[in-house]
Design a protein around this motif. Structure first.
Motif, PDB file in Angstrom:
ATOM      1  N   VAL A   1       4.362  18.708   3.081  1.00 20.93           N
ATOM      2  CA  VAL A   1       3.460  17.713   3.663  1.00 20.93           C
ATOM      3  C   VAL A   1       3.794  17.584   5.142  1.00 20.93           C
ATOM      4  O   VAL A   1       4.877  17.992   5.582  1.00 20.93           O
ATOM      5  N   PRO A   2       2.887  17.024   5.939  1.00 19.17           N
ATOM      6  CA  PRO A   2       3.144  16.915   7.384  1.00 19.17           C
ATOM      7  C   PRO A   2       4.411  16.120   7.684  1.00 19.17           C
ATOM      8  O   PRO A   2       4.706  15.122   7.033  1.00 19.17           O
ATOM      9  N   GLN A   3       5.147  16.602   8.688  1.00 18.81           N
ATOM     10  CA  GLN A   3       6.359  15.925   9.131  1.00 18.81           C
ATOM     11  C   GLN A   3       6.030  15.088  10.370  1.00 18.81           C
ATOM     12  O   GLN A   3       5.377  15.554  11.293  1.00 18.81           O
ATOM     13  N   ARG A   4       6.499  13.844  10.361  1.00 17.46           N
ATOM     14  CA  ARG A   4       6.110  12.880  11.389  1.00 17.46           C
ATOM     15  C   ARG A   4       6.978  12.975  12.641  1.00 17.46           C
ATOM     16  O   ARG A   4       7.996  13.646  12.657  1.00 17.46           O
ATOM     17  N   LYS A   5       6.571  12.232  13.646  1.00 17.46           N
ATOM     18  CA  LYS A   5       7.364  12.073  14.857  1.00 17.46           C
ATOM     19  C   LYS A   5       8.198  10.806  14.703  1.00 17.46           C
ATOM     20  O   LYS A   5       7.657   9.746  14.385  1.00 17.46           O
ATOM     21  N   PRO A   6       9.514  10.863  14.907  1.00 20.94           N
ATOM     22  CA  PRO A   6      10.324   9.672  14.699  1.00 20.94           C
ATOM     23  C   PRO A   6       9.939   8.523  15.632  1.00 20.94           C
ATOM     24  O   PRO A   6       9.436   8.725  16.740  1.00 20.94           O
TER      25      PRO A   6
ATOM     26  N   ALA B   1       0.117  13.014  -1.907  1.00 20.63           N
ATOM     27  CA  ALA B   1      -0.300  11.727  -1.341  1.00 20.63           C
ATOM     28  C   ALA B   1       0.875  10.771  -1.199  1.00 20.63           C
ATOM     29  O   ALA B   1       1.034  10.101  -0.169  1.00 20.63           O
ATOM     30  N   MET B   2       1.706  10.693  -2.240  1.00 20.69           N
ATOM     31  CA  MET B   2       2.879   9.819  -2.171  1.00 20.69           C
ATOM     32  C   MET B   2       3.955  10.420  -1.277  1.00 20.69           C
ATOM     33  O   MET B   2       4.579   9.718  -0.466  1.00 20.69           O
ATOM     34  N   LEU B   3       4.177  11.712  -1.403  1.00 19.54           N
ATOM     35  CA  LEU B   3       5.240  12.365  -0.639  1.00 19.54           C
ATOM     36  C   LEU B   3       5.020  12.193   0.862  1.00 19.54           C
ATOM     37  O   LEU B   3       5.973  11.977   1.619  1.00 19.54           O
ATOM     38  N   ALA B   4       3.775  12.276   1.298  1.00 21.75           N
ATOM     39  CA  ALA B   4       3.462  12.158   2.722  1.00 21.75           C
ATOM     40  C   ALA B   4       3.730  10.760   3.266  1.00 21.75           C
ATOM     41  O   ALA B   4       3.816  10.569   4.486  1.00 21.75           O
ATOM     42  N   GLN B   5       3.867   9.778   2.365  1.00 19.37           N
ATOM     43  CA  GLN B   5       4.105   8.396   2.794  1.00 19.37           C
ATOM     44  C   GLN B   5       5.553   7.955   2.575  1.00 19.37           C
ATOM     45  O   GLN B   5       5.882   6.781   2.736  1.00 19.37           O
ATOM     46  N   MET B   6       6.421   8.894   2.210  1.00 23.42           N
ATOM     47  CA  MET B   6       7.840   8.578   2.013  1.00 23.42           C
ATOM     48  C   MET B   6       8.571   8.667   3.350  1.00 23.42           C
ATOM     49  O   MET B   6       9.276   9.644   3.646  1.00 23.42           O
ATOM     50  N   THR B   7       8.400   7.642   4.179  1.00 19.81           N
ATOM     51  CA  THR B   7       8.978   7.639   5.520  1.00 19.81           C
ATOM     52  C   THR B   7       9.746   6.347   5.774  1.00 19.81           C
ATOM     53  O   THR B   7       9.493   5.313   5.146  1.00 19.81           O
TER      54      THR B   7
ATOM     55  N   PRO C   1       0.832  -1.211   0.000  1.00 21.58           N
ATOM     56  CA  PRO C   1       0.000   0.000   0.000  1.00 21.58           C
ATOM     57  C   PRO C   1       0.864   1.257   0.000  1.00 21.58           C
ATOM     58  O   PRO C   1       1.950   1.282   0.587  1.00 21.58           O
ATOM     59  N   VAL C   2       0.381   2.300  -0.641  1.00 21.59           N
ATOM     60  CA  VAL C   2       1.035   3.604  -0.490  1.00 21.59           C
ATOM     61  C   VAL C   2       0.929   4.057   0.957  1.00 21.59           C
ATOM     62  O   VAL C   2       1.904   4.504   1.565  1.00 21.59           O
ATOM     63  N   ASP C   3      -0.260   3.916   1.541  1.00 24.88           N
ATOM     64  CA  ASP C   3      -0.548   4.329   2.911  1.00 24.88           C
ATOM     65  C   ASP C   3      -1.024   3.095   3.671  1.00 24.88           C
ATOM     66  O   ASP C   3      -2.071   2.524   3.355  1.00 24.88           O
ATOM     67  N   TYR C   4      -0.257   2.655   4.657  1.00 22.43           N
ATOM     68  CA  TYR C   4      -0.617   1.442   5.386  1.00 22.43           C
ATOM     69  C   TYR C   4      -1.873   1.608   6.234  1.00 22.43           C
ATOM     70  O   TYR C   4      -2.479   0.611   6.642  1.00 22.43           O
TER      71      TYR C   4
ATOM     72  N   ALA D   1      12.956  13.548   0.490  1.00 22.65           N
ATOM     73  CA  ALA D   1      11.592  13.209   0.890  1.00 22.65           C
ATOM     74  C   ALA D   1      11.565  12.453   2.207  1.00 22.65           C
ATOM     75  O   ALA D   1      10.753  12.754   3.099  1.00 22.65           O
ATOM     76  N   VAL D   2      12.437  11.471   2.350  1.00 24.75           N
ATOM     77  CA  VAL D   2      12.416  10.657   3.568  1.00 24.75           C
ATOM     78  C   VAL D   2      12.876  11.474   4.770  1.00 24.75           C
ATOM     79  O   VAL D   2      12.229  11.475   5.827  1.00 24.75           O
ATOM     80  N   GLU D   3      14.003  12.171   4.634  1.00 17.96           N
ATOM     81  CA  GLU D   3      14.492  12.917   5.787  1.00 17.96           C
ATOM     82  C   GLU D   3      13.540  14.049   6.169  1.00 17.96           C
ATOM     83  O   GLU D   3      13.322  14.319   7.352  1.00 17.96           O
ATOM     84  N   CYS D   4      12.949  14.706   5.183  1.00 18.34           N
ATOM     85  CA  CYS D   4      12.044  15.815   5.495  1.00 18.34           C
ATOM     86  C   CYS D   4      10.725  15.329   6.092  1.00 18.34           C
ATOM     87  O   CYS D   4      10.127  16.023   6.923  1.00 18.34           O
ATOM     88  N   THR D   5      10.241  14.171   5.677  1.00 17.98           N
ATOM     89  CA  THR D   5       8.946  13.681   6.141  1.00 17.98           C
ATOM     90  C   THR D   5       9.071  12.883   7.429  1.00 17.98           C
ATOM     91  O   THR D   5       8.122  12.809   8.214  1.00 17.98           O
ATOM     92  N   ASP D   6      10.235  12.307   7.686  1.00 13.63           N
ATOM     93  CA  ASP D   6      10.434  11.468   8.864  1.00 13.63           C
ATOM     94  C   ASP D   6      10.263  12.205  10.180  1.00 13.63           C
ATOM     95  O   ASP D   6       9.894  11.601  11.187  1.00 13.63           O
ATOM     96  N   SER D   7      10.584  13.492  10.201  1.00 11.61           N
ATOM     97  CA  SER D   7      10.677  14.181  11.489  1.00 11.61           C
ATOM     98  C   SER D   7      10.492  15.686  11.312  1.00 11.61           C
ATOM     99  O   SER D   7      10.653  16.214  10.206  1.00 11.61           O
ATOM    100  N   PRO D   8      10.182  16.398  12.387  1.00  8.60           N
ATOM    101  CA  PRO D   8      10.093  17.861  12.309  1.00  8.60           C
ATOM    102  C   PRO D   8      11.481  18.487  12.111  1.00  8.60           C
ATOM    103  O   PRO D   8      12.470  18.003  12.651  1.00  8.60           O
ATOM    104  N   TRP D   9      11.523  19.549  11.322  1.00  8.20           N
ATOM    105  CA  TRP D   9      12.735  20.329  11.099  1.00  8.20           C
ATOM    106  C   TRP D   9      12.470  21.779  11.511  1.00  8.20           C
ATOM    107  O   TRP D   9      11.321  22.229  11.495  1.00  8.20           O
TER     108      TRP D   9
END
Length: 532
Positions: free
Chosen positions: A437-442, A205-211, A81-84, A392-400
């Protein structure tokens, strides 16, 4: 962690399908990682996806001709899935390849899956360690199928893009070291445009799931598709963080895990602080290399002391800034070449040799080594894609930090003492300040129920992933074994020749044996100039 000098999804999205019950064979070990974990929609989604993959398996076939991976290696696809949280929604396909174990049926222990780092690196060439008869991996190859994969967004796995590839590689780029506030404003503008380009070309949609957690979930679905109840894994550089996150989310699914050149997994390190720490470590290894070049001044004629080598470097940068060498090599392109010396001991003689030839009048040698090949369309697409995934991964994985004043303060202070990489690294990561896109909490990386002993391998003077990261993961993974290569600095130790390390890695993967206590190894051989 990836350092880069500086296509849309191409039909990879496919319709969702419905799956009924979740077979227990697909979820052996569960996904709970301890006291703080609560089952959520993504936990359920990965179990559904893994069950579906276990049922479907992988249709192995000859690799496509344009992939450059010859028989007997085989290729296939695993659907995820793109989004689990939406396991019946949009899907992408993950490209995988394998070569079967070389031993007997009785010797075979399953699949060994590899990630080389990045984010943005492809593991698809891992099976070639068998076809090229690499002696370091011969015993391990008897026990395991070697399996590589392109992580989501990479290469053949729904590749993402943030910029036109030809524009991305064009040279010369601006000097990464700013002269004034106007230079900084120009770089801030470019970073914001790049962030916007990621959203426009890839889609929110895809960018937000690049984690990293989603890539770890993909890895578990690949495990299920391979028919493996538990994972055997080798991760290098960013691959160590992917492995650490996988082991946290799926501790009961891990059989054996080797992590080599370790990203500091602490939440407050991912990713802003890790990149600042990297600047300090690169300066240290740059200083090591300068001392080595000075030691062999009779060979290279660059400078007889580290200070003289540094003066030559500053002179070279100034020359390239005033008049790009060959019209293509400015300070940014020089850094792209010269940073490989702090990265890998194997590059010490190569980079020094190119520099020496330039000083002797061979300008073309430097241009050939440092300038981009604008005619290499496929290579330029791969380069842009790799940088897009890294971002994409580093920016979406966590807050900057969002406030430019924080970036300016921190990098100005660092540059004063550690100038080799600091500003270039800042501009590389600055798109994260305006991420679309929203940045996640590690993930809170730590030992979970059922996690076996993990092997950690690290050199003390690694520039890309400083030694403190391995120490931190060792602390978090209770019972892990730490193998330290003291007074060495190569990034990616397990692929080099050091019997003190190689024999232990092989023993662990093949027999499960681990020393009772942590091990310190000395370097097997110091870099030396070529004899001819």
């Amino acid at each position: 962690m990836r350092r880069t000098a500086v296509l849309g999804l191409t039909g990879a999205l496919i319709a969702g399908t419905v799956v009924a019950a979740v077979p227990q064979t697909a979820v052996a070990g569960g996904t709970a990682h301890g006291r703080e974990h609560h089952v959520n929609a993504e936990d359920i989604g990965v179990r559904i996806a893994a069950a579906r993959a276990a049922d479907a398996g992988i249709d192995w076939a000859a690799c496509p001709a344009d992939w450059g991976i010859a028989a007997p290696v085989q290729c296939g696809w695993v659907t995820v899935p793109v989004d689990y949280a939406k396991p019946y929604g949009a899907k992408i396909r993950i490209a995988v390849d394998r070569i079967g174990s070389t031993g007997t049926a009785a010797e075979r222990q399953g699949a060994l899956i590899y990630n080389p780092g990045g984010p943005g690196g492809s593991g698809m060439r891992f099976p070639l360690r068998v076809t090229t008869k690499n002696p370091i991996w011969a015993a391990t190859a008897k026990a395991y199928d070697f399996v590589g994969f392109d992580p989501r967004g990479v290469g053949h796995s729904a590749p993402i893009s943030c910029a036109d590839p030809q524009e991305f590689v064009k040279a010369p780029k601006a000097d990464p070291v700013p002269d004034n506030e106007a230079d900084k404003r120009a770089e801030r503008k470019l970073a914001a445009e790049y962030a916007e380009g990621c959203k426009e070309r890839t889609g929110a949609a895809m960018l937000a799931q690049m984690t990293t957690p989603n890539t770890a979930r993909d890895l578990d679905v690949v495990r299920a598709a391979l028919g493996e109840r538990k994972l055997n894994y080798l991760g290098v550089s960013y691959g160590t963080y992917l492995g650490a996150v996988y082991a946290t989310l799926f501790p009961g699914h891990v059989r054996r895990m080797v992590v080599d050149s370790v990203v500091n997994p602490a939440r407050d390190q991912i990713w802003y602080q890790n990149n600042l720490d990297q600047d300090v470590a690169f300066q240290g290894r740059w200083d090591d290399w300068k001392a080595w070049v000075a030691k062999y001044d009779s060979v290279y004629h660059i400078g007889s002391t580290p200070a003289k080598v540094q003066a030559q470097w500053e002179r070279l940068r100034a020359t390239a800034k005033a008049h790009p060498i060959g019209g293509l090599v400015g300070p940014a392109e020089l850094l792209g070449l010269f940073q490989s010396a702090p990265y890998y001991d194997s590059s010490w003689a190569t980079v020094a040799g190119v520099w020496s030839k330039y000083l002797a009048g061979d300008t073309q040698a430097l241009v050939d080594a440092a300038a981009p090949d604008l005619s290499d369309t496929a290579g330029n697409i791969a380069s842009e894609n790799g940088n897009a995934v890294y971002t994409a991964v580093e920016c979406t994985d966590s807050p900057w930090p969002r406030d430019w004043r924080t970036w300016d303060r921190d990098n100005s202070r660092l540059h004063a003492k550690y100038p080799f990489l600091t500003w270039a690294n800042a501009w590389l990561n600055l798109p994260c300040a305006t991420w679309g896109v929203p940045q996640r909490k590690p993930v809170d990386v730590r030992t979970g129920n059922g996690l076996p002993r993990v092997m950690i391998v690290q050199s003390t003077r690694d520039a890309a992933t400083p030694y403190s990261g391995a120490v931190e993961l060792h602390r978090r993974f209770k019972g892990s074994l730490m193998i330290t290569e003291k007074d060495a600095g190569s990034h990616g130790v397990t692929g080099l020749v050091n019997p003190c390390i190689n024999d232990r890695v092989t023993g662990y993967l093949v027999t499960g044996s681990l020393d009772r206590h942590d091990v310190t190894c000395t370097p097997h051989a110091a870099p030396v100039p070529p004899t001819s």
